[in-house]
Scaffold this motif. Sequence first.
Motif, PDB file in Angstrom:
ATOM      1  N   LEU A 167       0.835  -1.197   0.000  1.00  0.00           N
ATOM      2  CA  LEU A 167       0.000   0.000   0.000  1.00  0.00           C
ATOM      3  C   LEU A 167       0.872   1.249   0.000  1.00  0.00           C
ATOM      4  O   LEU A 167       0.682   2.164  -0.800  1.00  0.00           O
ATOM      5  CB  LEU A 167      -0.904  -0.013   1.238  1.00  0.00           C
ATOM      6  N   ILE A 171       1.671   5.914  -7.133  1.00  0.00           N
ATOM      7  CA  ILE A 171       0.516   6.734  -7.518  1.00  0.00           C
ATOM      8  C   ILE A 171       0.879   8.221  -7.485  1.00  0.00           C
ATOM      9  O   ILE A 171       0.545   8.987  -8.387  1.00  0.00           O
ATOM     10  CB  ILE A 171      -0.691   6.449  -6.597  1.00  0.00           C
ATOM     11  N   THR A 217      -2.477   3.005 -15.589  1.00  0.00           N
ATOM     12  CA  THR A 217      -1.377   3.915 -15.911  1.00  0.00           C
ATOM     13  C   THR A 217      -1.364   4.226 -17.403  1.00  0.00           C
ATOM     14  O   THR A 217      -1.165   5.370 -17.841  1.00  0.00           O
ATOM     15  CB  THR A 217      -0.033   3.293 -15.524  1.00  0.00           C
ATOM     16  N   GLY A 254      -5.783   8.644 -10.695  1.00  0.00           N
ATOM     17  CA  GLY A 254      -5.101   8.604  -9.394  1.00  0.00           C
ATOM     18  C   GLY A 254      -6.002   8.001  -8.332  1.00  0.00           C
ATOM     19  O   GLY A 254      -5.590   7.127  -7.560  1.00  0.00           O
ATOM     20  N   LEU A 303      -6.523   4.322  -9.026  1.00  0.00           N
ATOM     21  CA  LEU A 303      -5.327   3.579  -8.633  1.00  0.00           C
ATOM     22  C   LEU A 303      -5.296   3.373  -7.123  1.00  0.00           C
ATOM     23  O   LEU A 303      -5.064   2.275  -6.626  1.00  0.00           O
ATOM     24  CB  LEU A 303      -4.063   4.341  -9.054  1.00  0.00           C
ATOM     25  N   PHE A 304      -5.585   4.462  -6.427  1.00  0.00           N
ATOM     26  CA  PHE A 304      -5.565   4.402  -4.971  1.00  0.00           C
ATOM     27  C   PHE A 304      -6.633   3.437  -4.450  1.00  0.00           C
ATOM     28  O   PHE A 304      -6.383   2.622  -3.555  1.00  0.00           O
ATOM     29  CB  PHE A 304      -5.766   5.785  -4.373  1.00  0.00           C
ATOM     30  N   LEU A 353      -5.611  -0.052  -4.998  1.00  0.00           N
ATOM     31  CA  LEU A 353      -4.529  -0.378  -4.073  1.00  0.00           C
ATOM     32  C   LEU A 353      -5.084  -0.677  -2.679  1.00  0.00           C
ATOM     33  O   LEU A 353      -4.743  -1.683  -2.048  1.00  0.00           O
ATOM     34  CB  LEU A 353      -3.570   0.816  -4.008  1.00  0.00           C
ATOM     35  N   LEU A 354      -5.967   0.209  -2.241  1.00  0.00           N
ATOM     36  CA  LEU A 354      -6.543   0.065  -0.910  1.00  0.00           C
ATOM     37  C   LEU A 354      -7.364  -1.216  -0.830  1.00  0.00           C
ATOM     38  O   LEU A 354      -7.242  -1.994   0.125  1.00  0.00           O
ATOM     39  CB  LEU A 354      -7.438   1.280  -0.627  1.00  0.00           C
ATOM     40  N   ALA A 374      -5.151  -4.154  -0.736  1.00  0.00           N
ATOM     41  CA  ALA A 374      -4.522  -4.314   0.568  1.00  0.00           C
ATOM     42  C   ALA A 374      -5.480  -4.959   1.552  1.00  0.00           C
ATOM     43  O   ALA A 374      -5.138  -5.908   2.256  1.00  0.00           O
ATOM     44  CB  ALA A 374      -4.038  -2.965   1.091  1.00  0.00           C
ATOM     45  N   GLN A 418      -6.238  -8.531   0.524  1.00  0.00           N
ATOM     46  CA  GLN A 418      -5.078  -9.395   0.736  1.00  0.00           C
ATOM     47  C   GLN A 418      -4.927  -9.730   2.211  1.00  0.00           C
ATOM     48  O   GLN A 418      -4.617 -10.861   2.572  1.00  0.00           O
ATOM     49  CB  GLN A 418      -3.832  -8.689   0.231  1.00  0.00           C
ATOM     50  N   TYR A 419      -5.198  -8.732   3.023  1.00  0.00           N
ATOM     51  CA  TYR A 419      -5.121  -8.958   4.458  1.00  0.00           C
ATOM     52  C   TYR A 419      -6.117 -10.041   4.876  1.00  0.00           C
ATOM     53  O   TYR A 419      -5.776 -11.007   5.538  1.00  0.00           O
ATOM     54  CB  TYR A 419      -5.409  -7.659   5.215  1.00  0.00           C
TER      55      TYR A 419
END
Lengths: 582, 596
Positions: free
Chosen positions: A248, A255, B56, B76, B79-80, B83-84, B87, B90-91
């Motif tokens: 992250l 990012i 991208t 952006g 993407l964030f 990603l979040l 995460a 995945q956790y």
Amino acid sequence: MKNLRTLLKYFARYKKKLFLGFIFILLSNAGSVYVPLLLKDSINALQHNATEAQLLKYALFIVGASLFAGIFRFLIRETIIVVSREIEYDLRRDFWAHIQRLPLRFFQNNSTGNIMAHATNDINAVRMFLGPAVMYSVDTITRLLIVLVILLMLNAELTIYALLPLPFLSILIYKVGKKIHEKFTIIQEKFSQLTTMVQESFSGIRVVKSYVREQSEMDRYAMESKDYMKKELALVKIQAFFMPILFLITGLSIIIVIWVGGTKTINGTMDLGEIAAFIVYLGILIWPMIALGWVINLIQQGEASMRRLNKIFNQSYEIEDDENTDHSIKNIHGEIDLRKVSFRYSEVHPWILKDVDLKISAGSTIAIMGYTGSGKTSFINLIPRLYDCTEGEIFIDGKNLKQIPLDVLRKNIGIVPQEPFLFSDTVMNNISYGLKEIDPKRVYEVSGIAYFDKDVEDFPLKYNTIVGERGITFSGGQKQRCSIARALATDPKILILDDSFSSVDTNTEEEILKNLKRFMNGRTSIFISHRISTVKDADHIIVLHEGNIAEQGKHEELVARDGIYASLHYKQLLEEELEELK
Amino acid sequence: MANDYNSEDEVLGKAYDARLMKRLLSYVKPYKHYVIFAILLNVLVAALGPVRPYLTKIAIDKYIASSDYNGLMLIGILLFASLLFQAVMQYLLTYFTQYLGQRTLYDLRTQLFNHIQKLALKFFDKTPIGRIVTRATNDVEALGELFSSGIVMVFSDVFIIVWILAFMFFMDVKLSFVTLSVLPVLIYGTFLFRRKARESYRDVRLHLARLNSYMQEHITGMNVVKIFNKERSELEKFSNINNDYRTANIKSIFYYAVFYPSVELLSSIAIGLIIWYGGGEVIQSTLTIGVLFAFIQYTEMFFRPIRDLSEKYNIMQTAMASSERIFKLLDNKTFIKNPENPKKLEKIDGKIEFRDVCFAYNEDDYVLKNISFTINPGETVAIVGHTGAGKTSLINILTRFYDINKGEILVDGINIKTLDKKDLRKFISIVLQDVFLFSGNIESNINLNNENITREKIIEAAKIVGADEFIDQLPNKYEEEVKERGATLSVGQKQLISFARALAYNPQILILDEATSSVDTEAEQLIQRAIEKLLVGRTAIVIAHRLSTIQNADKIIVLHKGEIRETGNHQELLAKRGIYYRLYQLQYKDQELAAS
């Protein structure tokens, strides 16, 4: 960290190679950090009408730089990691050389498993420090610095933005790492509890079964297991956090690069090539960040293990030749004289021998009897200086025992220990263990004396048969007779048999004793035994009782005295009678 | 335990064995639905990484090219978000799979423990405790990785690769092929490396095993080394073995030193290809820079799972070796069988009868021959005999620790083979001569964690045998901690605790194997009194070492070489001047002298 200082002298041995290794790290990193720069240039070129030839050049340069880095990366392992194996070898060799010289006391106070743990786990942990930890820490730090400089040169502002999340990463890794370590310690404790429970439950299986406690044991184990599982999962909870958060935060950096860099590109203050370079650089930095936490861990473990090893390295040898040793003594006759000898294992232990006075003339045969714990084995351990007496003095041929060179002393003494220990090697090698070279003729001869030759003839490979688990397992009697042969092979001036016939039947014993009588002509022999039959023909019999010589004399005299010896004698007659009853 | 180093544990075999794998998977079966769920979730989560380079690409080709700030911001945010989301997922996924793994291990661990608990004593006679413990703990632990990360993560790696391929081919087929042209080399190289690394790893293990067994052996036999003055030549031998180990290690370094840089080189070649071929396309405007960008990122992403996949090999190999040993133990069926329809035993009087009992630990090597006797309820019988006469065997068979070969043993006229072992043992308590104490506290050692035996009963039992005196002096009394094997207690104290234990269980029949170990006079008197109290009102068989016990017995059975040779009371037997007379002279007479 001061414990790791011991390793300096080892590092010094390989300083050239290590130095080269560090140079290789620099060169290799120079190669790998060049790749993103090439990428940047090629992408920028693409935006400004690049030619095919240009592109090919960039592509080849990328491969070339990577090849350059790769070659040195290969060389890094071939230097630094190889050195770690070399030092591991040196360290283990020194460790072994050291513990071999430590007194038997050391082996009595430390279990085999414990010493093994030092020789394997601890040395391994130190090796991990020497190799991977050293390699990765130097590698990581140099790479971090180089990349940082390049990024700052490329675009200072974006670097600051992009690296903004990284301090959090470091703090996080540190904190989470600490938490993980805590939980891990808890788990290890729990695991050892679990192991102890298993161990106890199965060692005490008779009690468990007698009292029908199987179900309760199972329930208890299930409970403990569940608790262990919970503790594991508590760790997982944190550990599972680790990777996602890592990705992250590093993802966040990327990012930021795309967003901020993209904006800048639109503004015309940056170009796409730089963005590409930034992204690849960030990728290069992730692994070292992860590795750093691991490396810190390795260093800590290495230090802890080195501390344990140092503790052993600092143990003194106690029994060794010193300035009082008289090296002119080359031989021993076999007269032994004990003067007021007392012995105990340490100040907190009770006296085992107290004020023992005894003179054994050269060539005589003496026998020692006594109950278990009366000090018989301690007594004979003093003669070859496996232990030194606490008080009093021992003389051999009129010379103080401590003046006689240790190798002269031990070369001339043959001992058959109470628990006959044979190596898992051939019979031939076991019997000629005390000889400089293997001497088959001598081995046959002493095997005959020890009444062992007939057994060997029945073994599949005769004298080449391997003893122990990998070969054939000897009976107690065979072990004892083999061990007697081994002691005889060295042609000792003084022969000591510590209860060496206990597993040999009386008829065989008689035969061996007869043979020994001939062999021992002109040599001093000391027999420890529980059996009257072994000792009755000795020139002199001593009865040890509570650390003192309680009775001594010849067989007939002692029987007539009606003391301990007489009582032992009587009981053995009874036992023989019982044995013979059908 | 650590002492029990054995070479069996060093051997590494195949990495995959269908038979073992099938059996291993049967442990996952109860959680089948969870596993399927985890795998499906994996498919989804695996896409989240590969989606980002694609985003991208859009940012570069669409928004940066058209100077669209808002569009760039949108990317952006996307993407964030990905990603979040990744995460978080995945956790959860990691936790979930670990949970499954731990559950499975828990099942296996308890199954194994329970199985061993039920095995007959014969098994424990033959197997060193250290080895059993290793099976039940370390070997199970070695399977942990397979269950917790192995199975599910293999899927995860595969899905990531599939997703990357999907995105790549979706964007540009030709460039995909060009990029993937390094793949065969990578796969072949990895395969080759694994084989070489495995071979050299085996070599390393072999030399390590030799080194360890050398050390183990010579530490144990250090006195022999010293006696024979062999330190120097042993150091030489040691150095040779140590050297072989070093050489093997250094050899294995080579493969790693070649492999890792080679993978990096391959990845650079792929990037070079993208620049050269892809760049050419860009020049001809058949490809956008964004795609080029994405491909470069995919190359980085692609190599990790492939390398990981090959690393799973090690996990598999260790797991197979451990599971084979575990299953071998689980397949051990050395049980004392319970009858199918056991007779119920509610209450017994305590009559014991042996009829022509013969018993051998090993076939035909009889340690007890034609033993017949009867003990009436409430009687105390002393068994005496010389070492090896068969005394211990006699009590071992009464509670069915071992089954007899011929004859019958009857309790209250019922053959013990027709009874449930549990019922039988409920009525018979054994007090063994070397007292075994568990770590815990005094209380748990008296009631053995049986909650039906209350504190009052425990105190009462302790009082009767006279153990309360020393227990009351302990700082925490009945809650005083007992260390492993009762290390902090004296021999006499341990004996008294074991008497209290037997008494607390209030058995109808008591078997007592009197300790031969010497205690001081005071403790001796305590123990003697305790034994007298213990025997009141029950049928008792005592392997007697105390003269007083023998003298107080209703009957003495003299065992000799596995047979009953004499029976009677003390005076009668002495008068016979037979075996008992000699045993008396040998073992008990001194006690009389000491007492007088």
